[in-house]
Design a protein around this motif. Structure first.
Motif: not given
Ligand SMILES: Cc1cc2nc3c(=O)[nH]c(=O)nc-3n(C[C@H](O)[C@H](O)[C@H](O)COP(=O)(O)OP(=O)(O)OC[C@H]3O[C@@H](n4cnc5c(N)ncnc54)[C@H](O)[C@@H]3O)c2cc1C
Ligand SMILES: Nc1ncnc2c1ncn2[C@@H]1O[C@H](COP(=O)(O)O)[C@@H](O)[C@H]1O
Lengths: 250, 323
Positions: B185-191, A166, B71, A164
């Motif tokens: 801004v994409t600040i994180a990708v939660k896996e 954010v 991204y 996901t």
């Protein structure tokens, strides 16, 4: 908070598609049209945000033929305040053409948020929302499943393969709704009655020339006839044999 | 002549295999048009791009910066459209993935170009003609692209990876302005804690429906999927019931999948479910109702109680796969 929601009139998902006489579009005879399912999530989100902030306006915008009024009324019955039909009989297949018309309407409105569905279930382009975002030079996030707004800023989540993302953004912004964002409400009878009296402006629009043309619309090849290999657990070895030696997929 | 620009996709510095498919599709098209294929790789400083010549790239433009690891929609779009403008590419190609569905339209908008997505066929022999499923796969639209530049996005698992080796010379390009002040801004990708194989990327998908009766019974589906090395999918009925996450839903309002093997367990085969899986190479259905519509699209069916059939199937699969 002033919110625009762009909605499209599309064939119901149950529709059996028949190709029309021109061989390039569907035969609309007997087809039931509905508010695009993904746009329902967008309308719901707009209504929730307005309710939370206790003020504001939700404006429904649709481009298409006269019958689009019915689709706009469905969203008004859910609780939106007023509608704008950008009237044209053309049905563009080039998403840029649609995006330009919607962008120029939205640009004049002074909206804090512009919401879209992630994709229309007829042409399946999943393109118009992010295109409008770029055309207007606004922050935009597509296919969101979660949204939080506070103090002129927002945080949205979007699902990617196995994870996901954010995204933080500033308002005004363009967002497109994915299933999972919320549970759309059904229009209540009272809502349907009220919707009849809500303002719905009809404006004629001119479209740009498209960068593509439909050569043919065809039904897909039907799958080759399969077979029932057997009943109950005793059929499992036959299935395994078929998957291994015939289909060669395991 | 600079003809086709392929925008590659990476996760954590490794290119995705779907990008090789796009290169394969681009190579075939470029040969028909008599032009070159250039690949654009955007990603972190450690991004690996060697060997792309083997997939058909004449040149690899490499834009590496740790700020570009995640991204960043508008920056990626600015880089790709900027290069397309500067070098005069006629066609920008990418994959119809979560990233491609977002990036493609942005590049097209910036270029003022038409976009056709989810393509299953592309031909450059008589003008540029493409095919794409519409109405949830209930029809196929053949389109002639009449203006350039244009953006084409190709459906995963629909094009073969090419084998014509090309030079694939790597050339660094500047990442341009920093992202400071960007509006989004994409600040994180939660896996997820336990890595999951996504239905849209798996070559085997095992899906369960309301026939499983309870969320807990999905263990049967999970066990079969893991014996096959596949991903777990679900019908909308069980997603809406809260048994499974939205990310697993297959169908018109879920994901479109085209794996080599799709196994539907206790799924009736509603038109909206079929929309998401009917292009799978081989379909297996397990359902106790012999008249369930799922059998109409299945290559192989077993009529019976899933609670008896599935454990046996998992057991036999483990034997076959030596696990
Ligand atoms: C706008 C819209 C969009 C939609 N989008 C989607 C979508 O994206 N994806 C989707 O899946 N659906 C979608 N739907 C819902 C769709 O119409 C169906 O309701 C749904 O697919 C049914 O799910 P199911 O097959 O699990 O359940 P059911 O239709 O209830 O089928 C359960 C099946 O399990 C079988 N069964 C029961 N017990 C057993 C047993 N012990 N052993 C073996 N078999 C058993 C039954 O015979 C039956 O065939 C959408 C609907 C709408 C209106
Ligand atoms: N003719 C239209 N009028 C208003 N909104 C539209 C129209 N076409 C597309 N949209 C919006 O753009 C979204 C994505 O559509 P598409 O890119 O065609 O899949 C839809 O869910 C709508 O929110």
């Amino acid at each position: 908070m002033k919110i625009a929601v762009c909605v499209k009139r599309v064939p119901d998902t149950e529709t059996r598609i028949k190709v029309g006489a021109d061989g390039r579009s569907i035969d609309e005879g007997g087809v039931k049209f509905v508010l695009n399912p993904f746009d329902e999530f967008a309308v719901e989100e707009a209504l929730k945000l307005k309710e939370q902030s206790g003020e504001g306006e939700v404006v429904i915008i649709s481009m298409g033929g006269d019958s689009g009024q019915e689709t706009i009324r469905t969203a008004l019955a859910m609780g939106a305040d007023r509608g704008v039909l950008l009237k044209t009989d053309a049905k563009p297949v080039d998403p840029l053409v649609t995006a330009r018309v919607l962008a120029s309407e939205v640009e004049q409105g002074g909206y804090d948020l512009v919401l879209f569905g992630k994709q229309a279930v007829d042409d399946e382009s999943h393109a118009v929302g992010p295109m409008v975002g770029e055309l207007l030079g606004l922050a935009s996030v597509s296919a969101i499943t979660r949204l939080e707004l506070a103090g002129g800023k927002g945080t949205a989540e979007r699902e990617v393969e196995g994870a996901t993302e954010v995204v933080e953004f500033s308002l005004p912004a363009v967002l497109t709704a994915e299933k999972g964002l919320n549970e759309p409400r059904y229009p209540a009878l009272r809502g349907i009655m009220l919707a009849k009296k809500k303002p719905l402006e009809v404006k004629d629009v001119e479209l740009d020339e498209e960068g593509m043309v439909v050569v043919e619309l065809a039904l897909p090849q039907s799958r080759k006839e399969g077979r029932i290999v057997g009943e109950g657990p005793d059929a499992v070895p036959i299935l395994i044999d078929a998957l291994k030696n015939e289909a060669k997929v395991i | 002549m600079a003809g086709v620009l392929v925008v590659l996709e990476q996760r954590s510095g490794t290119l995705k295999s779907v990008s090789h498919e796009v290169l394969g599709a681009a190579r075939t098209l470029a040969d028909e048009l008599g032009v070159e294929v250039h690949a654009l790789a955007i990603g972190p400083a450690g991004l690996k791009v060697d060997g792309l010549g083997e997939y058909g790239a004449d040149k690899v433009l490499c834009c590496r910066s740790d700020e570009l690891e995640l991204y960043q929609a508008s920056r990626y779009a600015g880089l790709a459209s900027g290069l397309a403008d500067a070098n005069g590419y006629q066609i920008v190609m990418l994959a119809t993935t979560a990233l491609g569905k977002d990036l493609g339209p942005r590049i097209a908008a910036k270029l003022g170009a038409p976009i056709a997505g989810d393509l299953t066929h592309i031909s450059g022999n008589d003008g540029l003609v493409v095919m794409r499923p519409v109405f949830a796969g209930k029809a196929t639209s053949t389109l002639k692209i009449t203006s350039t530049p244009c953006v084409l996005s190709v459906r995963p698992n629909a094009f073969a990876t090419g084998c014509v080796a090309r030079d694939g010379i790597v050339e660094d390009v500047s990442p341009g302005d920093s992202g400071a002040g960007a509006q989004a801004v994409t600040i994180a990708v939660k896996e997820p804690e336990k890595a999951v194989l996504d239905v849209a990327e798996a070559s085997i998908v095992v899906s369960g429906g309301r026939g499983l009766k309870e969320a807990e019974h999905f263990q049967l589906v999970e066990e079969l999927a893991s014996a096959l090395g596949g991903a777990v999918g679900a019908s909308r009925a069980v997603v809406d019931a809260g048994w499974r996450p939205h990310s697993e839903q297959v169908g018109q309002t879920g994901k479109t999948v085209s794996p080599n093997l799709y196994i539907a367990i206790g799924i009736s085969g509603a038109i909206q479910h079929l929309a998401g899986m009917r292009t799978s190479k081989v379909i297996v259905a397990i359902n106790r109702d012999q008249d369930a519509p799922i059998f109409k699209v299945a290559d192989y069916g077993i009529v019976g109680d899933l609670f008896a059939v599935v454990p046996r199937l998992t057991e036999e699969i483990k034997k076959v796969r030596g696990g």
